[in-house]
Scaffold this motif. Structure first.
Motif, PDB file in Angstrom:
ATOM      1  N   VAL A  35      40.194  -7.198  -4.637  1.00 41.67           N
ATOM      2  CA  VAL A  35      38.676  -7.449  -4.774  1.00 41.67           C
ATOM      3  C   VAL A  35      37.900  -6.185  -4.381  1.00 41.67           C
ATOM      4  N   GLY A  36      38.204  -5.687  -3.201  1.00 45.44           N
ATOM      5  CA  GLY A  36      37.555  -4.953  -2.534  1.00 45.44           C
ATOM      6  C   GLY A  36      37.925  -4.346  -1.215  1.00 45.44           C
ATOM      7  N   ALA A  37      37.195  -4.018  -0.084  1.00 45.36           N
ATOM      8  CA  ALA A  37      37.535  -3.698   1.024  1.00 45.36           C
ATOM      9  C   ALA A  37      36.297  -3.817   2.121  1.00 45.36           C
ATOM     10  N   ALA A  38      36.839  -3.979   3.306  1.00 51.71           N
ATOM     11  CA  ALA A  38      35.742  -4.174   4.166  1.00 51.71           C
ATOM     12  C   ALA A  38      35.804  -3.309   5.397  1.00 51.71           C
ATOM     13  N   VAL A  39      34.724  -2.604   5.920  1.00 51.05           N
ATOM     14  CA  VAL A  39      35.023  -1.670   7.047  1.00 51.05           C
ATOM     15  C   VAL A  39      33.882  -2.090   8.060  1.00 51.05           C
ATOM     16  N   TRP A  40      34.541  -2.115   9.381  1.00 53.63           N
ATOM     17  CA  TRP A  40      33.468  -2.465  10.324  1.00 53.63           C
ATOM     18  C   TRP A  40      33.614  -1.048  11.252  1.00 53.63           C
ATOM     19  N   LEU A  41      32.403  -0.827  11.799  1.00 55.44           N
ATOM     20  CA  LEU A  41      32.097   0.619  12.399  1.00 55.44           C
ATOM     21  C   LEU A  41      31.615   0.331  13.881  1.00 55.44           C
ATOM     22  N   TYR A  42      32.230   1.012  14.995  1.00 53.55           N
ATOM     23  CA  TYR A  42      32.137   0.924  16.329  1.00 53.55           C
ATOM     24  C   TYR A  42      31.280   1.949  16.699  1.00 53.55           C
ATOM     25  N   ASP A  43      30.400   1.787  17.920  1.00 50.97           N
ATOM     26  CA  ASP A  43      29.490   3.085  18.351  1.00 50.97           C
ATOM     27  C   ASP A  43      30.146   3.765  19.398  1.00 50.97           C
ATOM     28  N   GLU A  44      31.190   3.346  19.884  1.00 51.25           N
ATOM     29  CA  GLU A  44      32.123   3.828  20.842  1.00 51.25           C
ATOM     30  C   GLU A  44      33.705   3.837  20.371  1.00 51.25           C
ATOM     31  N   PRO A  45      34.488   4.702  20.819  1.00 48.87           N
ATOM     32  CA  PRO A  45      35.824   4.518  20.618  1.00 48.87           C
ATOM     33  C   PRO A  45      36.339   3.190  20.838  1.00 48.87           C
ATOM     34  N   ALA A  46      37.093   2.300  19.912  1.00 48.65           N
ATOM     35  CA  ALA A  46      37.500   0.964  20.310  1.00 48.65           C
ATOM     36  C   ALA A  46      38.162   0.506  19.006  1.00 48.65           C
ATOM     37  N   GLU A  47      38.846  -0.601  19.164  1.00 44.93           N
ATOM     38  CA  GLU A  47      39.793  -1.011  18.002  1.00 44.93           C
ATOM     39  C   GLU A  47      39.947  -2.478  18.549  1.00 44.93           C
ATOM     40  N   PRO A  48      39.911  -3.438  17.571  1.00 43.39           N
ATOM     41  CA  PRO A  48      40.107  -4.976  17.857  1.00 43.39           C
ATOM     42  C   PRO A  48      41.600  -5.200  18.382  1.00 43.39           C
ATOM     43  N   GLY A  49      41.593  -5.999  19.242  1.00 43.34           N
ATOM     44  CA  GLY A  49      42.976  -6.557  19.888  1.00 43.34           C
ATOM     45  C   GLY A  49      43.881  -7.434  18.843  1.00 43.34           C
ATOM     46  N   GLU A  50      44.873  -7.724  19.344  1.00 44.07           N
ATOM     47  CA  GLU A  50      45.956  -8.329  18.470  1.00 44.07           C
ATOM     48  C   GLU A  50      45.486  -9.862  17.991  1.00 44.07           C
ATOM     49  N   ARG A  51      44.633 -10.350  19.012  1.00 49.53           N
ATOM     50  CA  ARG A  51      44.175 -11.703  18.776  1.00 49.53           C
ATOM     51  C   ARG A  51      43.025 -11.720  17.587  1.00 49.53           C
ATOM     52  N   GLN A  52      42.268 -10.584  17.929  1.00 42.84           N
ATOM     53  CA  GLN A  52      41.016 -10.197  16.861  1.00 42.84           C
ATOM     54  C   GLN A  52      41.382 -10.035  15.731  1.00 42.84           C
ATOM     55  N   ARG A  53      42.727  -9.298  15.525  1.00 42.60           N
ATOM     56  CA  ARG A  53      42.948  -8.718  14.332  1.00 42.60           C
ATOM     57  C   ARG A  53      43.613  -9.922  13.526  1.00 42.60           C
ATOM     58  N   HIS A  54      44.403 -10.820  14.298  1.00 39.90           N
ATOM     59  CA  HIS A  54      44.778 -12.012  13.472  1.00 39.90           C
ATOM     60  C   HIS A  54      43.874 -12.974  13.022  1.00 39.90           C
ATOM     61  N   LEU A  55      42.754 -13.051  13.522  1.00 38.83           N
ATOM     62  CA  LEU A  55      41.557 -14.009  13.282  1.00 38.83           C
ATOM     63  C   LEU A  55      41.124 -13.452  12.155  1.00 38.83           C
ATOM     64  N   VAL A  56      40.532 -12.180  12.121  1.00 44.95           N
ATOM     65  CA  VAL A  56      39.744 -11.540  11.314  1.00 44.95           C
ATOM     66  C   VAL A  56      40.733 -11.162   9.785  1.00 44.95           C
ATOM     67  N   GLY A  57      42.017 -11.227  10.141  1.00 44.65           N
ATOM     68  CA  GLY A  57      43.032 -11.207   9.001  1.00 44.65           C
ATOM     69  C   GLY A  57      42.956 -12.772   8.258  1.00 44.65           C
ATOM     70  N   LEU A  58      43.166 -13.609   8.930  1.00 42.02           N
ATOM     71  CA  LEU A  58      42.818 -15.101   8.256  1.00 42.02           C
ATOM     72  C   LEU A  58      41.536 -15.253   7.612  1.00 42.02           C
ATOM     73  N   TYR A  59      40.558 -14.811   8.158  1.00 43.89           N
ATOM     74  CA  TYR A  59      39.262 -14.873   7.474  1.00 43.89           C
ATOM     75  C   TYR A  59      39.197 -13.904   6.307  1.00 43.89           C
ATOM     76  N   ALA A  60      39.657 -12.831   6.244  1.00 43.99           N
ATOM     77  CA  ALA A  60      39.807 -11.786   5.095  1.00 43.99           C
ATOM     78  C   ALA A  60      40.280 -12.520   4.078  1.00 43.99           C
ATOM     79  N   ARG A  61      41.414 -13.066   4.456  1.00 44.83           N
ATOM     80  CA  ARG A  61      42.419 -13.620   3.238  1.00 44.83           C
ATOM     81  C   ARG A  61      41.548 -15.029   2.551  1.00 44.83           C
ATOM     82  N   TYR A  62      40.677 -15.566   3.286  1.00 50.12           N
ATOM     83  CA  TYR A  62      40.055 -16.693   2.561  1.00 50.12           C
ATOM     84  C   TYR A  62      38.767 -16.059   1.802  1.00 50.12           C
ATOM     85  N   ALA A  63      38.312 -15.280   2.388  1.00 53.50           N
ATOM     86  CA  ALA A  63      36.982 -14.358   2.003  1.00 53.50           C
ATOM     87  C   ALA A  63      37.335 -13.722   0.519  1.00 53.50           C
ATOM     88  N   GLY A  64      38.792 -12.989   0.441  1.00 55.68           N
ATOM     89  CA  GLY A  64      39.083 -12.467  -0.966  1.00 55.68           C
ATOM     90  C   GLY A  64      39.276 -13.477  -2.139  1.00 55.68           C
TER      91      GLY A  64
END
Length: 464
Positions: free
Chosen positions: A184-213
């Motif tokens: 359907v599309g793609a979502a991108v989130w931007l960080y002001d400093e070098p960073a990346e989401p942790g494993e737990r965060q990725r799991h949660l946002v992945g579940l949310y993105a699946r429903y959002a799609g």
């Protein structure tokens, strides 16, 4: 004693409260030996369970908020806000681009102005994470994390320049897709400093993105249906208004989201006359739009043959409706105009009275009370004849204009009268300006342009 927990759970914004996972031990009496800490494995399990409950609660709240959105733009904005809270970012963008190529295509930003999105769009598509996802490039079939963009040796020069200009140093992208329907599309989130989401965060946002799609895919279909219905309705209405000596015409039409049966028409008649008509068919959706098209086409034929007698025109139309669509009713108003004499003869079937707007008067034309077409075994009502003064404008409209106000009928009529009476003198020579002023005044706060539940038709005829 367990270490205290931070104010964020899995990167979730602290505005979403997180429960206390453990309870601090009670203070001991002075001089007594401290209570030994609880069994470490049990405390760890309790801590993890509390964290899972908190995460699932938050995920439920966010998906509930998304489910309450009924418009595509609102859903995309909610997706960005929830995703930013889940991954701990401040800004982002979502690109809606259904894989079947049928649209609608759009880009919405969070914390990014339209100019910022314009800068991002100047970066080569293959250099952006969302572009690689949407184009299906190798290695872009899932999440893409770029924890330190400016440190990457192979970063596109234009991307480096835009990232420095907008002040983001890392990004995290996810595809938005449905299980059996493609992307359907793609979502991108931007960080002001070098960073990346942790494993737990990725799991949660992945579940949310699946429903959002899945939710976005449903809204895309709704949006396509609305656009199709609006196109059908517009194609069944006049593509342009006729030019007739002695009268100027303007029309406005606002379709409801489900496609309604409101219509208007203006057609030149023999002997330099002009026929004006407005009407509304009961129901909504494709069947109402189709019925509206048939009714309008039939009225044109009857008007050409016997337009000087509006009662005969509506009587024939009522007979046709009863014979061909007995389960449907309609309101209609037909006016036979002689521009050279500024004389109007009209008949209405359950329709709102016209409004006459001039320098010396603003008043509703008195019409006889009559039932809608298809409601009685035999429709009949007398015609009404009146004469317009030079420079006066006759407004014909459907009841959707009154219903969209949300006011009771009497107050809606008063609101329409006040709007017409308040047309500035400088605008009264232009029926287009009069129509726009009346719509904006009767339906303020963008209701004239918004997708209301009711169709709106406004037809203005200014006599010279």
């Amino acid at each position: 004693m367990n270490a205290p927990h931070p104010s964020k759970v899995a990167g979730i914004d602290s505005t979403v409260p997180s429960p206390a996972h453990t309870v601090a031990p009670a203070p001991t009496a002075s001089g007594s030996s401290p209570v030994p800490p609880p069994n470490a494995p049990g405390a760890l399990l309790q801590d993890r369970l509390a964290g899972w409950v908190s995460d699932l609660t938050t995920l439920h709240e966010l998906t509930e908020r998304l489910a309450r959105t009924a418009v595509l733009a609102e859903a995309l904005t909610e997706l960005l806000r929830a995703g930013a809270a889940l991954v701990g970012a401040r800004r982002g963008l979502v690109v809606l681009e259904p894989g079947d190529g049928l649209g609608p295509d759009t880009t919405i930003g969070l914390g990014l102005a339209r100019a910022d999105l314009g800068h991002i769009e100047t970066v080569p598509r293959s250099a952006m994470s969302y572009g690689r996802i949407l184009d299906g490039l190798p290695g872009a079939d899932g999440e893409i994390a770029e924890p330190d963009l400016l440190a990457e040796d192979g970063l596109d020069p234009r991307h480096r320049e835009v990232a420095a200009r907008l002040g983001y140093a890392a990004c995290y992208a996810l595809p938005l897709s449905v299980e059996h329907g493609g992307r359907v599309g793609a979502a991108v989130w931007l960080y002001d400093e070098p960073a990346e989401p942790g494993e737990r965060q990725r799991h949660l946002v992945g579940l949310y993105a699946r429903y959002a799609g899945e939710h976005l895919a449903r809204l895309v279909e709704v949006e396509r249906t609305r656009a199709c219905m609006a196109t059908m309705a517009e194609e069944l209405l006049p593509s342009r208004l006729p030019r007739v000596a002695g009268v100027q015409l303007a029309a406005r039409h606002r379709a409801g989201p489900r496609g309604g049966g409101d219509w208007y028409d203006a057609l030149p008649l023999p002997d330099a006359a002009l026929g004006l008509a407005v009407g509304s068919v009961t129901g909504s959706g494709p069947s109402a739009v189709a019925a509206m098209g048939r009714l309008r086409a039939s009225l044109r034929a009857y008007a050409v043959m016997e337009g000087e007698d509006p009662v005969a025109v509506l009587s024939d139309l009522e007979l046709l409706l009863r014979l061909t669509e007995p389960a449907r009713s309609a309101t209609a108003l037909f006016a036979y105009c002689e521009p050279a004499l500024r004389k109007i003869t009209l008949a209405g079937a359950g329709h709102c009275p016209p409004l006459l707007v001039g320098e010396r008067r603003t008043e509703f034309v008195e019409t006889s009370l009559s039932a809608p077409l298809g409601m009685l075994a035999c429709w009949e009502a007398p015609s009404v004849e009146f004469q317009a003064e030079p420079g006066e404008t006759v407004l014909l409209y459907t009841d959707g204009l009154l219903h969209r106000t949300g006011d009771p009928t009497d107050r809606a009529f008063a609101r329409l009268h006040a709007a017409a009476a308040g047309v500035p003198r400088a605008l009264r020579h232009d029926p287009d300006a009069i129509a726009d002023h009346v719509l904006r005044t009767v339906l303020p706060d963008g209701l004239d342009a918004a997708e209301g539940e009711e169709d709106v038709v406004l037809l203005a005829a200014r006599f010279e």
